[in-house]
Design a protein around this motif. Structure first.
Motif, short mmCIF file in Angstrom:
data_model
loop_
_atom_site.label_atom_id
_atom_site.label_comp_id
_atom_site.label_asym_id
_atom_site.label_seq_id
_atom_site.Cartn_x
_atom_site.Cartn_y
_atom_site.Cartn_z
N ILE A 1 -5.21 46.52 64.49
CA ILE A 1 -5.96 45.50 65.21
C ILE A 1 -5.92 45.85 66.70
CG2 ILE A 1 -6.13 43.05 65.79
CD1 ILE A 1 -4.56 42.50 63.17
N PRO A 2 -7.06 45.91 67.37
CA PRO A 2 -7.05 46.21 68.81
C PRO A 2 -6.22 45.18 69.57
CG PRO A 2 -9.28 46.36 67.92
CD PRO A 2 -8.44 45.77 66.84
N PRO A 3 -5.35 45.62 70.47
CA PRO A 3 -4.46 44.68 71.16
C PRO A 3 -5.20 43.62 71.95
CG PRO A 3 -4.31 46.89 72.12
CD PRO A 3 -5.08 47.02 70.85
N GLU A 4 -6.40 43.94 72.46
CA GLU A 4 -7.14 42.95 73.25
C GLU A 4 -7.69 41.80 72.41
OE1 GLU A 4 -10.04 46.32 72.22
OE2 GLU A 4 -7.94 46.14 72.87
N LYS A 5 -7.75 41.99 71.09
CA LYS A 5 -8.20 40.92 70.19
C LYS A 5 -7.04 40.09 69.65
CE LYS A 5 -12.29 43.29 68.29
NZ LYS A 5 -13.33 42.27 68.49
N PHE A 6 -5.84 40.57 69.80
CA PHE A 6 -4.68 40.01 69.11
C PHE A 6 -3.95 39.04 70.03
CE2 PHE A 6 -0.46 40.52 66.90
CZ PHE A 6 -0.90 40.15 65.64
N ILE A 7 -3.90 37.78 69.64
CA ILE A 7 -3.30 36.75 70.49
C ILE A 7 -1.87 36.44 70.04
CG2 ILE A 7 -3.42 34.29 71.10
CD1 ILE A 7 -6.47 34.54 71.10
#
Length: 340
Positions: A282-288
């Motif tokens: 999962i791309p880190p910028e999408k992962f909250i």
């Protein structure tokens, strides 16, 4: 145009008392405050006061929701309260909350006891109620006070869990497209023994011998009336099950990860979340990840993360989020939602 369920608003409430890593390091002297942060991703967690229950926290979260979003209580026609720490065996805490919140008596109310995947389960029930015409506005309250189940000398869980509550309004909206779903839900009760409070229910009633303390090989002290978690087994379950559910959900929705704005997993602990993110790619910028000052709040981790990310500007109205809860039961639940 059809009537579809949509998440309209989310708020949360945390108890006033804060338990810091520095305080915990004073109890568990073999772990420094920095080591606790490294292992959990948590600086501090909020702890309910003596006599303060999950229903109390849910009541305050609900009032925040009503006040900050100008929601008319008279329009709420279904209340779902998700908790594993209810006020009583009976009556259901949802009934008490209906009266305390001054919701109309035409409002149905029920409790669900499901834990870490409870928010997604609550959303699935809300969607079913709304899209079959049974309800138009569902108030979903999630709240837990695991601190009341934890032995103060059990390092394995006391460093991780915090208390808290969230309130979500799911309403019927006219649209050409679904705003909530699909859902992937599942259960493997064979793992129940790995995250459990063994004594206190009707399988094993409270007896004096159940309060006898013991210390395990890792130095954690607890009794049978306290929360027990087999961390390695829970980790194995998570790493094997969650990627499969993630893929099933995207396949069911006919989407790729590129078509989802955000991914929000149950905020179990940061080490586990990062391991999942890397495994699933999962791309880190999408992962909250939003648990550093709240800890693992069980059924409320996902809505608290949504509310905090919205407040910071990370989530914007109309964004889509893949939500996935997993844990105690074992149970899991995932969905894709358009937010606000």
């Amino acid at each position: 145009m059809h009537a579809f369920a949509k998440i309209q608003a989310v708020e949360y409430h945390l108890p006033a008392s804060i338990l810091s890593n520095k305080e915990l390091a004073g109890v568990f002297q073999e772990w420094s405050a920095e080591k606790i942060l490294e292992k959990t991703g948590v600086y501090e967690r909020h702890i309910a006061a003596d006599g303060e229950t999950a229903a109390d926290l849910a009541y305050l979260a609900a009032n925040k929701l009503f006040d900050s979003n100008n929601i008319e209580k008279s329009g709420i026609d279904f209340l779902i309260f998700c908790s594993q720490t209810p006020d009583y065996f009976l009556p259901s805490s949802a009934c008490l909350l209906q009266d305390r919140l001054n919701l109309p008596t035409s409002c149905a109310a029920l409790d669900i006891n499901i834990g870490c995947s409870g928010y997604v389960y609550g959303l699935s029930l809300s969607k079913g109620l709304i899209e079959t015409g049974i309800a138009k506005n569902v108030l979903l309250l999630t709240a837990d006070t695991y601190s009341k189940l934890i032995h103060p000398k059990d390092r394995s869980v006391r460093t991780l869990f915090g208390d808290g509550a969230a309130a979500t309004l799911i309403s019927s909206v006219e649209s050409l497209n679904s705003k909530l779903g699909p859902f992937v839900l599942g259960t493997n009760g064979a793992g129940a023994k790995n995250l459990i409070v063994p004594s206190g229910g009707f399988r094993e009633r409270h007896r004096l011998e159940a309060t006898a303390e013991y210390t395990d090989e890792s130095g954690n002290t607890r009794s049978k009336v306290n929360l027990f978690m087999d961390g390695p087994e829970v980790m194995n379950f998570t790493l094997s099950s969650v990627p499969k559910v993630f893929r099933q959900l995207l396949e069911s929705a006919g989407k790729t990860i590129d078509e989802v704005d955000h991914v929000i997993f149950h905020q179990a602990n940061q080490f586990m979340l990062e391991a999942l993110r890397r495994k699933i790619k999962i791309p880190p910028e999408k992962f909250i990840i939003e648990m550093d000052t709240v800890g693992n709040t069980v059924s409320s981790t996902i809505p608290i993360a949504i509310a905090r990310a919205k407040k910071s500007g990370q989530i914007k109205a109309g964004d889509t989020a893949l939500l996935l809860g997993f844990g105690v039961g074992y149970s899991w639940g995932g969905t894709i939602a358009e937010l606000f």
